[in-house]
Design a protein around this motif. Sequence first.
Motif, mmCIF file in Angstrom:
data_model
loop_
_atom_site.group_PDB
_atom_site.id
_atom_site.type_symbol
_atom_site.label_atom_id
_atom_site.label_comp_id
_atom_site.label_asym_id
_atom_site.label_seq_id
_atom_site.Cartn_x
_atom_site.Cartn_y
_atom_site.Cartn_z
ATOM 1 N N MET A 1 41.916 45.683 96.358
ATOM 2 C CA MET A 1 41.630 46.986 96.912
ATOM 3 C C MET A 1 40.865 47.805 95.876
ATOM 4 S SD MET A 1 44.176 49.815 98.531
ATOM 5 C CE MET A 1 44.680 48.570 99.670
ATOM 6 N N GLN A 2 39.899 48.558 96.356
ATOM 7 C CA GLN A 2 39.056 49.346 95.471
ATOM 8 C C GLN A 2 39.709 50.677 95.106
ATOM 9 O OE1 GLN A 2 35.267 49.757 97.396
ATOM 10 N NE2 GLN A 2 34.726 47.643 97.064
ATOM 11 N N THR A 3 39.315 51.189 93.958
ATOM 12 C CA THR A 3 39.777 52.511 93.539
ATOM 13 C C THR A 3 38.912 53.565 94.218
ATOM 14 O OG1 THR A 3 38.259 52.650 91.665
ATOM 15 C CG2 THR A 3 40.423 51.612 91.263
ATOM 16 N N LEU A 4 39.340 54.806 94.125
ATOM 17 C CA LEU A 4 38.553 55.897 94.692
ATOM 18 C C LEU A 4 37.177 55.957 94.033
ATOM 19 C CD1 LEU A 4 38.283 58.288 96.571
ATOM 20 C CD2 LEU A 4 39.401 59.705 94.849
ATOM 21 N N ALA A 5 37.110 55.709 92.733
ATOM 22 C CA ALA A 5 35.818 55.722 92.038
ATOM 23 C C ALA A 5 34.888 54.645 92.599
ATOM 24 C CB ALA A 5 36.026 55.528 90.543
ATOM 25 N N ASP A 6 35.432 53.461 92.894
ATOM 26 C CA ASP A 6 34.629 52.381 93.485
ATOM 27 C C ASP A 6 34.123 52.776 94.871
ATOM 28 O OD1 ASP A 6 35.209 50.747 91.274
ATOM 29 O OD2 ASP A 6 36.946 49.861 92.279
ATOM 30 N N ILE A 7 35.010 53.365 95.652
ATOM 31 C CA ILE A 7 34.656 53.789 97.006
ATOM 32 C C ILE A 7 33.567 54.857 96.950
ATOM 33 C CG2 ILE A 7 35.535 55.011 99.041
ATOM 34 C CD1 ILE A 7 38.248 53.507 98.481
ATOM 35 N N GLU A 8 33.730 55.821 96.045
ATOM 36 C CA GLU A 8 32.741 56.896 95.896
ATOM 37 C C GLU A 8 31.391 56.339 95.454
ATOM 38 O OE1 GLU A 8 32.745 60.462 96.281
ATOM 39 O OE2 GLU A 8 34.372 59.840 97.584
ATOM 40 N N HIS B 1 42.232 64.263 90.569
ATOM 41 C CA HIS B 1 42.067 63.000 89.854
ATOM 42 C C HIS B 1 43.219 62.047 90.163
ATOM 43 C CE1 HIS B 1 38.775 64.827 87.715
ATOM 44 N NE2 HIS B 1 39.557 65.838 87.399
ATOM 45 N N ARG B 2 43.524 61.926 91.452
ATOM 46 C CA ARG B 2 44.586 61.022 91.907
ATOM 47 C C ARG B 2 44.014 60.053 92.929
ATOM 48 N NH1 ARG B 2 49.957 64.525 93.071
ATOM 49 N NH2 ARG B 2 50.815 63.997 91.053
ATOM 50 N N GLU B 3 44.586 58.880 92.938
ATOM 51 C CA GLU B 3 44.187 57.888 93.934
ATOM 52 C C GLU B 3 44.833 58.229 95.274
ATOM 53 O OE1 GLU B 3 42.111 55.147 93.835
ATOM 54 O OE2 GLU B 3 41.546 55.874 91.848
ATOM 55 N N PRO B 4 44.063 58.156 96.352
ATOM 56 C CA PRO B 4 44.684 58.300 97.677
ATOM 57 C C PRO B 4 45.629 57.122 97.917
ATOM 58 C CG PRO B 4 42.273 58.329 97.821
ATOM 59 C CD PRO B 4 42.634 57.948 96.426
ATOM 60 N N THR B 5 46.441 57.220 98.938
ATOM 61 C CA THR B 5 47.355 56.129 99.257
ATOM 62 C C THR B 5 46.564 54.865 99.587
ATOM 63 O OG1 THR B 5 47.387 56.631 101.622
ATOM 64 C CG2 THR B 5 49.047 57.747 100.230
ATOM 65 N N ALA B 6 47.231 53.743 99.508
ATOM 66 C CA ALA B 6 46.591 52.462 99.829
ATOM 67 C C ALA B 6 46.060 52.474 101.265
ATOM 68 C CB ALA B 6 47.577 51.315 99.632
ATOM 69 N N ARG B 7 46.808 53.077 102.164
ATOM 70 C CA ARG B 7 46.387 53.156 103.569
ATOM 71 C C ARG B 7 45.072 53.914 103.708
ATOM 72 N NH1 ARG B 7 47.441 57.263 106.412
ATOM 73 N NH2 ARG B 7 47.207 57.369 108.630
ATOM 74 N N ILE B 8 44.946 55.035 103.008
ATOM 75 C CA ILE B 8 43.718 55.831 103.071
ATOM 76 C C ILE B 8 42.555 55.057 102.453
ATOM 77 C CG2 ILE B 8 42.583 57.934 102.216
ATOM 78 C CD1 ILE B 8 44.603 58.490 104.437
ATOM 79 N N ARG B 9 42.797 54.407 101.317
ATOM 80 C CA ARG B 9 41.727 53.626 100.683
ATOM 81 C C ARG B 9 41.261 52.488 101.584
ATOM 82 N NH1 ARG B 9 45.026 53.799 95.806
ATOM 83 N NH2 ARG B 9 45.290 51.580 96.117
#
Length: 75
Positions: free
Chosen positions: A1-8, A39-47
Amino acid sequence: MQTLADIEALRERLGVSQKDLCEKADVHQSTLSRARTLHREPTARIRRKLEAALEAIAAERGIVPVEKIDTEDGQ
């Protein structure tokens, strides 16, 4: 699963606005904004929802993200 930074990063490479991504993923834009601000990761479901939306957008445009190719090759 990707991090928020990867998704962005992928969102920006695809030229997709945060608003359009959130609409496609059925995620409130405030959820994503709050995660970025705090500066927090969203939940796994949101990602997962954001990743799926980006994959769908890329497919609609006929683009295969490099990350997807690497994953399929087992790298």
